[in-house]
Design a protein around this motif. Structure first.
Motif, PDB file in Angstrom:
ATOM      1  N   PRO A  93      29.672  37.139 -20.454  1.00 36.55           N
ATOM      2  CA  PRO A  93      30.518  38.321 -20.660  1.00 36.55           C
ATOM      3  C   PRO A  93      29.764  39.649 -20.656  1.00 36.55           C
ATOM      4  N   THR A  94      28.436  39.636 -20.813  1.00 37.95           N
ATOM      5  CA  THR A  94      27.702  40.912 -20.820  1.00 37.95           C
ATOM      6  C   THR A  94      27.796  41.624 -19.480  1.00 37.95           C
ATOM      7  N   HIS A  95      28.010  40.889 -18.396  1.00 42.55           N
ATOM      8  CA  HIS A  95      28.146  41.544 -17.098  1.00 42.55           C
ATOM      9  C   HIS A  95      29.430  42.367 -17.028  1.00 42.55           C
ATOM     10  N   ALA A  96      30.397  42.029 -17.857  1.00 42.43           N
ATOM     11  CA  ALA A  96      31.667  42.762 -17.842  1.00 42.43           C
ATOM     12  C   ALA A  96      31.492  44.214 -18.276  1.00 42.43           C
ATOM     13  N   TYR A  97      30.482  44.490 -19.079  1.00 41.08           N
ATOM     14  CA  TYR A  97      30.241  45.860 -19.528  1.00 41.08           C
ATOM     15  C   TYR A  97      29.878  46.774 -18.360  1.00 41.08           C
ATOM     16  N   HIS A  98      29.501  46.186 -17.244  1.00 43.07           N
ATOM     17  CA  HIS A  98      29.094  46.964 -16.068  1.00 43.07           C
ATOM     18  C   HIS A  98      30.094  46.814 -14.933  1.00 43.07           C
ATOM     19  N   ASP A  99      31.330  46.425 -15.288  1.00 44.48           N
ATOM     20  CA  ASP A  99      32.384  46.199 -14.304  1.00 44.48           C
ATOM     21  C   ASP A  99      31.972  45.173 -13.259  1.00 44.48           C
ATOM     22  N   LEU A 100      31.183  44.187 -13.686  1.00 46.98           N
ATOM     23  CA  LEU A 100      30.805  43.076 -12.824  1.00 46.98           C
ATOM     24  C   LEU A 100      31.413  41.798 -13.382  1.00 46.98           C
ATOM     25  N   SER A 101      31.577  40.830 -12.521  1.00 49.42           N
ATOM     26  CA  SER A 101      32.209  39.581 -12.912  1.00 49.42           C
ATOM     27  C   SER A 101      31.287  38.722 -13.763  1.00 49.42           C
ATOM     28  N   PRO A 102      31.781  38.199 -14.898  1.00 54.85           N
ATOM     29  CA  PRO A 102      31.028  37.206 -15.658  1.00 54.85           C
ATOM     30  C   PRO A 102      30.915  35.879 -14.922  1.00 54.85           C
TER      31      PRO A 102
END
Length: 362
Positions: A93-102
């Motif tokens: 889920p940390t990738h979601a902070y950068h508008d990237l897919s988890p």
């Protein structure tokens, strides 16, 4: 290569799809008429999803926490995202902070921090800094494949050795042995402990569950080599996935005992945020016959939910199934004569690094 029943599934990756995040920004990229909207028409369908690495230059490298559930208060992550592709990874889920897919973005769109060692040296040199063990590998693996070329983890270890600063490492890769020269010297000074996670003993299962990790046998071999080198090691049977990997618990512990691993522990599956739907998708592709059973047991140890996010309980599963796993593990550890060692590393001889990029000669 796509799966006929699941055309979006990409062979060799953990996540079955992008699972685009909607929590922190645009859910999808809107078509705007540029070449990317017609790339498959022009070039044909893509047959291989490639990994890309973006270099970033953060201003700080140490992350501090006050969580009551974890045994360290500071950590370093040399990379963001992880090519190992473990479908169950709680860090997705940390990738979601950068508008990237988890999902697929987490394991294909990676970020490296080439200035990490210099930032650490500057941090440790500050007059107000007080040493405590630094945890490496808490979010993404410090020995994932791109470490081969970037060697950021090795650079960080050199800084810690020079400063006599204690470090703990968690990994799923036998690539850790490339730094055995540093680890051996740090171990002599009681500055390091290494944990290697072994999930199963089935290489075929591992290839589905954590497709770009070292095979289970290689991880056990790495544990054995570290033991011979005098490095304190911990075998982490994690995550334990009900009805998928729990059958290997006793065998892993027994093998760890034979190579004289000093410590072993287990961690149950956690499914925060987007990890839950990704894992359900993975189950439906690889184990549709037992998907319902797996999730039923997961919910039973998490208070009826896919995941328990609460402090004090999130790392402590409850219920009959949790008690059974706990009893099985404790019995296996007793038979293997493995303790529950808490490695006390030495930070009493810490010395602030020399700035200017120079290491001490003595």
């Amino acid at each position: 290569m796509a799966n006929k029943e699941h055309p979006d599934f990409v062979s060799g990756r953990g996540a079955a799809s992008a699972n685009v995040c909607t929590r922190f920004g645009l859910a999808t990229r809107e078509a705007d008429g540029d070449w990317r909207d017609h790339v498959e028409t022009l070039d044909g369908p893509s047959v291989k999803l490639r990994t890309t690495v973006t270099e970033e230059l953060p201003r700080t490298i140490l992350s501090f926490n006050q969580s009551p559930d974890i045994p360290f208060d500071r950590s370093i992550n040399a990379y963001r995202g992880c090519e190992h592709g473990c479908v169950y990874c709680f860090a997705r889920p940390t990738h979601a902070y950068h508008d990237l897919s988890p999902g697929l973005d987490f394991e294909t769109k990676l970020f490296a921090k080439p200035n990490a060692a210099q930032l650490l040296r500057e941090t440790l040199a500050k007059p107000k800094y007080r040493p405590r063990p630094i945890a490496m590998g808490t979010n993404t693996d410090p020995y994932q494949p791109i470490e081969r070329d970037y060697t950021i983890t090795r650079q960080l270890l050199k800084v810690c050795l020079d400063a006599r600063h204690p470090v703990t490492i968690t990994t799923k890769s036998d690539r850790v042995l490339r730094d055995i020269d540093l680890l051996e010297e740090m171990a002599r000074q009681n500055l390091v402990a290494v944990a290697i996670s072994v999930t199963s003993m089935d290489a075929a299962l591992s290839a589905k569950l954590e497709p770009r990790c070292a095979a289970p046998a290689k991880r056990l071999a790495a544990l054995s080599e570290l033991v011979r080198a005098g490095v304190p090691v911990h075998c982490s049977v994690s995550p334990v996935i009900p009805a998928i990997t729990d059958e290997f618990m006793e065998e892993i512990v027994a093998r760890a005992g034979k190579i004289r691993v000093q410590s072993a522990g287990w961690i149950p599956l956690r499914l925060p945020h987007e990890v839950a739907p990704l894992f359900r998708e993975w189950l439906n592709i690889h184990y549709p016959d037992r998907a319902g059973k797996v999730m039923s047991i997961v919910r039973s140890i998490r208070g009826g939910r896919d995941n328990d996010p609460d402090f004090f309980t999130r790392m402590r599963p409850r219920g009959v199934w949790a008690d059974l796993f706990r009893a099985r593990f404790n019995l296996a550890r007793k038979k293997a004569d493995i303790g529950n060692t808490k490695f006390e590393l030495d930070f009493s001889r810490f010395r602030r690094p020399e700035l200017g990029g120079q290491m001490r000669l003595i």
